[in-house]
Design a protein around this motif. Structure first.
Motif, PDB file in Angstrom:
ATOM      1  N   ARG A  47       0.838  -1.206   0.000  1.00 32.97           N
ATOM      2  CA  ARG A  47       0.000   0.000   0.000  1.00 32.97           C
ATOM      3  C   ARG A  47       0.870   1.252   0.000  1.00 32.97           C
ATOM      4  O   ARG A  47       1.951   1.277   0.587  1.00 32.97           O
ATOM      5  N   ARG A  48       0.335   2.302  -0.638  1.00 31.57           N
ATOM      6  CA  ARG A  48       1.095   3.538  -0.757  1.00 31.57           C
ATOM      7  C   ARG A  48       1.370   4.170   0.600  1.00 31.57           C
ATOM      8  O   ARG A  48       2.451   4.714   0.848  1.00 31.57           O
ATOM      9  N   THR A  73       8.724   5.470  -4.065  1.00 33.21           N
ATOM     10  CA  THR A  73       8.021   5.732  -5.321  1.00 33.21           C
ATOM     11  C   THR A  73       6.699   4.994  -5.283  1.00 33.21           C
ATOM     12  O   THR A  73       6.667   3.758  -5.146  1.00 33.21           O
ATOM     13  N   VAL A  74       5.612   5.754  -5.350  1.00 34.20           N
ATOM     14  CA  VAL A  74       4.273   5.167  -5.443  1.00 34.20           C
ATOM     15  C   VAL A  74       3.568   5.844  -6.607  1.00 34.20           C
ATOM     16  O   VAL A  74       4.077   6.819  -7.176  1.00 34.20           O
ATOM     17  N   MET A  88      11.469   2.455  -1.213  1.00 37.48           N
ATOM     18  CA  MET A  88      10.218   1.752  -0.940  1.00 37.48           C
ATOM     19  C   MET A  88       9.278   1.984  -2.125  1.00 37.48           C
ATOM     20  O   MET A  88       9.091   3.133  -2.567  1.00 37.48           O
ATOM     21  N   VAL A  89       8.687   0.926  -2.633  1.00 37.67           N
ATOM     22  CA  VAL A  89       7.779   1.036  -3.776  1.00 37.67           C
ATOM     23  C   VAL A  89       6.584   0.115  -3.554  1.00 37.67           C
ATOM     24  O   VAL A  89       6.636  -0.811  -2.739  1.00 37.67           O
ATOM     25  N   THR A  90       5.505   0.365  -4.277  1.00 35.35           N
ATOM     26  CA  THR A  90       4.382  -0.570  -4.292  1.00 35.35           C
ATOM     27  C   THR A  90       4.668  -1.653  -5.339  1.00 35.35           C
ATOM     28  O   THR A  90       5.452  -1.429  -6.272  1.00 35.35           O
ATOM     29  N   PRO A  91       4.053  -2.831  -5.222  1.00 35.88           N
ATOM     30  CA  PRO A  91       4.299  -3.889  -6.210  1.00 35.88           C
ATOM     31  C   PRO A  91       3.987  -3.458  -7.635  1.00 35.88           C
ATOM     32  O   PRO A  91       4.668  -3.866  -8.580  1.00 35.88           O
ATOM     33  N   GLY A  92       2.959  -2.609  -7.804  1.00 36.00           N
ATOM     34  CA  GLY A  92       2.619  -2.150  -9.147  1.00 36.00           C
ATOM     35  C   GLY A  92       3.730  -1.337  -9.775  1.00 36.00           C
ATOM     36  O   GLY A  92       4.018  -1.468 -10.972  1.00 36.00           O
ATOM     37  N   VAL A 295      -5.361  -0.387   5.246  1.00 38.28           N
ATOM     38  CA  VAL A 295      -3.989   0.119   5.112  1.00 38.28           C
ATOM     39  C   VAL A 295      -3.220  -0.050   6.416  1.00 38.28           C
ATOM     40  O   VAL A 295      -1.989  -0.102   6.419  1.00 38.28           O
ATOM     41  N   ALA A 296      -3.928  -0.109   7.548  1.00 38.30           N
ATOM     42  CA  ALA A 296      -3.260  -0.225   8.845  1.00 38.30           C
ATOM     43  C   ALA A 296      -3.231  -1.659   9.351  1.00 38.30           C
ATOM     44  O   ALA A 296      -2.850  -1.915  10.481  1.00 38.30           O
TER      45      ALA A 296
END
Length: 842
Positions: A47-48, A73-74, A88-92, A295-296
């Motif tokens: 999650r972003r 990067t999101v 740190m990035v999202t899988p997408g 998200v939490a």
């Protein structure tokens, strides 16, 4: 470190609270630097919000600011620099990066966090990285890959990640678990008993539970001293977080909503540690309530939380066959998810958990949520693996393979878009679609719409449809700002594509522009108003027109063939054509029998509907054959339509059609109804039963002539006659199907001569019943017949009657009947029929 030194990979299993998200990336970086390697460490977060907050936390631990040594990067937001070591990035984001740069130049390690959540993009990233790790290893440039999770099928991921060298090392990190006091709802207050017609029912129930939790856990409550601390509340939707937070704020509670659509600054303020300002929930300051979506649930830590209120609901992705794509639905959360949420109350000490389910309902909840690959639409995933060079994903080490039916449906969709060729390989156009971070159908719609609509408007609509920039309730008035980062990114990509592909200009504006973009994105969801006269009077028989009192709304038919009701159609002024943005299933009782509800749509002109769905326009003559009479009935009509929506239909003379068209209609009719609907004479029907009986008994040479079987030869023989309006000679055709060297009358005789001299008719079973051949006769006629005769290896069944033709016995084993049951029948019947023979030895 030992696992990375020996194998260059590891699977870390650690419960919440062990610090794996913030510490493991630093350990990996330290390992790389000790080995003299200077590449970057990429860390995925599902999650972003978690990606941003984790980057900020790691940066703080390293004494730097976000965007320096540690960045993120999101989608729509990036803070990195040339000196960034941990990103740190999202899988997408990583998935798009892998497709554009399969070698991941400049990257020495990837850490996949929270892999147990089994999001589709995470699974794809895992499979691609496992494959890339092998390829780079063969070239002497090892890629370090670490998979981490709080709860994980560790052995499965270790096996896939380890490859040919055997399972990757498992690193198990134990953690002390603080005790949790659990509270369950009563059956009356359970979320499962909510009024599902009330849109705020979940929020009202959760708000009441939070008020109870605040009172019961307040320091000094009930004279025993509550746990105190802040309260973390889980609700399934963004709207729900805002509704609950607003309701609590009106009570004077410090309540905030936490979800993925907040700005980075707003998210950072909520998840930051407040202990330094004297307002930490565990101290003397006011208690805070954070109302969050999932998200939490993992990765993201909200400091000061000692109480969790769980709605026990989740917003999950499910494939919607109505729309042919994934949609979000609300359902009961899994036990694993509820356990993760509860653990948030025990991160800093003993905690308290309130669940909005009964204990019994919790025990019946699914143990774990199914992987997204098993429940989601696979169109985007199939395009991604094709771009990777693995059509169908068959050679990727995925945790679960693509389900065959969903994969084939996705491949067919991509072929229809021109994204895949017939072999499943990606086309040039498919690569263009893959560059746009959205569902391929939305990407295609954006490219097409940009020829007539400004890229700014198209970007806003796509941002909403893709779920990243607000609700779809009213697209004509609620479009996001051009400054929205998701909108800005879509616009930049579309402008680049327009420069390459050319455009005709922005000729559409306002509602037309929004509607046309929608229609290009979902051409199958263009819908036409259904009036009473178009429905053959079926509605009139119920006494309710589409907008009459008591009606549920205006009915529409989508181009893809789905009937639906639009409750906000606007009465008698309902538009004839609409572009649907949101459609969902519902009870047939509440939707005038259609079974679907249109939740959001925009009026569309007919010309724009035809243009957006041009490939679905058709003007053709259709011929149909229906059973009835000696040769059935052929009829033809010229139909002009848009997909399933019929625009005009006029009769056409069947005589004007070519013989091939008529025969095609007959074949389709026979395939639908079966040859049993033909007008069979008694002789032909008996022949058919005899032939089918021999076929079922596997006698060589006799064909299958059953409706549901393989009566292909018979169908082909009768088609020319039926297409010409002639009655076919079915008996002659059936005899023609029997090979010359087979003797039907011998293999399946029609009569049987009994010892009494009487000849009785043999009755063959109905086609498809699988029954025996039957003889109905008086018992005395069978005296002298020691055993039941056989036809094609199966004994004939005798239905024996009294001299008055009343049933006495049924048997296919005369020998056993004579030896036993006959004597009971004899003792009962010979007194009643003394003039008839009843020998002791028949």
């Amino acid at each position: 470190m030992e696992a990375l030194s020996t194998r260059g990979t590891a699977v870390v299993q650690a419960p919440p609270g062990t610090g794996k998200t913030t510490l493991a990336p630093q350990y990996v970086l330290e390992f790389l630097r000790d080995a003299g390697r200077t590449g970057r460490v990429i860390v995925t977060q599902p999650r972003r919000v978690a990606a941003r907050s984790s980057a900020a936390r790691i940066a703080a631990l390293r004494g730097s600011k976000t965007g320096g040594e540690v960045g993120y990067t999101v989608r729509g937001d990036r803070k990195v620099s040339a000196g960034t070591l941990i990103e740190m990035v999202t899988p997408g984001v990583l998935l798009r990066r892998l497709l554009s740069d399969p070698d991941l130049d400049g990257v020495d390690a990837v850490v996949i966090d929270e892999i147990h959540e089994r999001h589709l993009e995470s699974d794809l990233v895992f499979g691609m990285l496992a494959q890339l790790r092998e390829l780079r290893g063969d070239l002497g440039d090892d890629l370090v890959v670490v998979a981490m999770s709080a709860t994980l099928d560790a052995a499965q991921f270790a096996r896939l990640l380890g490859g040919a060298d055997g399972p990757a090392p498992l690193v198990d990190v134990p953690s002390p678990v603080h005790p949790l006091e659990m509270h369950y709802a009563t059956s009356r207050d359970s979320v499962t008993n909510r009024d599902r017609r009330d849109r705020s029912a979940v929020e009202d129930l959760v708000t009441a539970t939070v008020r109870r939790a605040l009172a019961e856990t307040a320091p000094g409550a009930n004279g025993t001293g509550g746990t105190g601390g802040d309260v973390l509340v889980f609700v399934p939707t963004i709207r729900g977080t805002q509704t609950v937070a607003s309701a609590l704020s009106r009570d004077g509670v410090d309540a905030v909503a936490l979800h993925g659509r907040l700005t980075p600054a707003e998210q950072a303020r909520i998840v930051s540690d407040r202990s330094g300002d004297g307002n930490h929930g565990g101290g003397d300051g006011p208690r805070r309530v954070v109302v969050a979506t999932d998200v939490a649930e993992s990765s993201l830590t909200v400091p000061g939380v000692r109480v969790v209120v769980d709605s026990c609901l989740s917003r999950v992705s499910r494939r919607d066959t109505t729309r042919g794509m994934s949609v979000l639905v609300t359902e009961t959360a899994s036990q694993a998810s509820m356990t993760q949420r509860a653990g948030r109350a025990g991160r800093e000490g003993p905690g308290t958990v309130y669940r909005c389910l009964t204990a019994a309902e919790y025990s019946r909840a699914p143990v774990a949520s199914p992987p997204a690959v098993l429940t989601s639409d696979l169109t985007a995933a199939m395009l991604d693996v094709a771009c990777w060079g693995s059509p169908g994903g068959t050679d990727l080490p995925l945790p679960d393979p693509f389900p065959a039916p969903a994969a084939e449906a996705a491949a067919e969709t991509l072929r229809s878009l021109g994204a895949l060729d017939t072999s499943g390989a990606v086309t040039g156009y498919g690569r263009r679609l893959a560059e746009i971070p959205a569902d391929p159908r939305l990407a295609r719609g954006g490219l097409v719409a940009s020829r007539r609509v400004s890229t700014g408007t198209v970007a806003k609509v796509l941002a909403v449809l893709d779920g990243g920039a607000g609700p779809v309730d009213d697209l004509t008035r609620n479009l996001p700002s051009a400054k929205d980062p998701v909108v800005a990114r879509f616009r930049r990509i579309l402008e680049d594509a327009a420069t390459q592909g050319g455009r005709t200009g922005s000729s559409l504006h306002g509602t037309d522009a929004v509607a046309y973009t929608l229609a290009c994105s979902f051409p199958g969801l263009i819908a036409h108003r259904v009036d009473d006269r178009e429905d053959g009077g079926s509605r009139g028989s119920r006494g309710a027109g589409p907008n009459s009192p008591g009606s549920h709304g205006q009915r529409y038919l989508t181009v893809s063939g789905t009937g639906a009701v639009w409750r906000d159609a606007g009465g008698t002024g309902a538009p004839e054509w609409i572009a649907v943005a949101d459609i969902t299933g519902a009870s047939t009782r509440s939707t005038d029998g259609t079974g679907a509800v249109i939740r959001a749509a925009v009026p569309l002109t007919e010309s724009l509907a035809f243009e957006a769905a041009a490939p679905l326009l058709h003007d053709e003559v259709t011929c149909t054959w229906t059973p009835g009479g000696p040769s059935g009935r052929l009829s033809a009509r010229r139909v002009r339509g848009l997909g399933a929506v019929e625009l005009a239909s006029t009769p056409v003379s069947v005589k004007d059609l070519a013989a091939g068209e008529r025969e095609k209609a007959v074949r389709a009719g026979l395939a639908r109804h079966g040859p049993g609907v033909l007008e069979w004479s008694s002789n032909a029907a008996e022949l058919r039963r005899r032939i089918q009986y021999l076929h079922d008994r596997q006698v060589e040479g006799y064909p299958d002539v059953a409706d549901s079987g393989g009566a292909v030869q018979l169908t082909e023989f009768v088609v020319p006659d039926l297409a010409a309006g002639r009655r076919p000679d079915l008996a002659g055709l059936l005899r023609g199907l029997v090979p010359w060297n087979r003797h039907l009358d011998t293999d399946a005789p029609t009569t049987l001569t009994l010892p009494s001299g009487r000849t009785v008719r043999l009755r063959y079973p109905d086609v498809g019943s699988g029954g025996p051949v039957v003889v109905v006769t008086k018992l005395q006629d069978c005296f002298g017949l020691e055993a039941s005769p056989e036809i094609a290896g199966r004994r004939v069944q005798f239905q024996l009657t009294s001299p008055a033709q009343r049933p006495l016995a049924v048997t296919d084993d005369l020998a056993s009947f004579w030896a036993g049951p006959y004597h009971q029948v004899r003792s009962e019947m010979r007194g009643r029929y003394p003039k008839h023979a009843w020998p002791e030895n028949p």
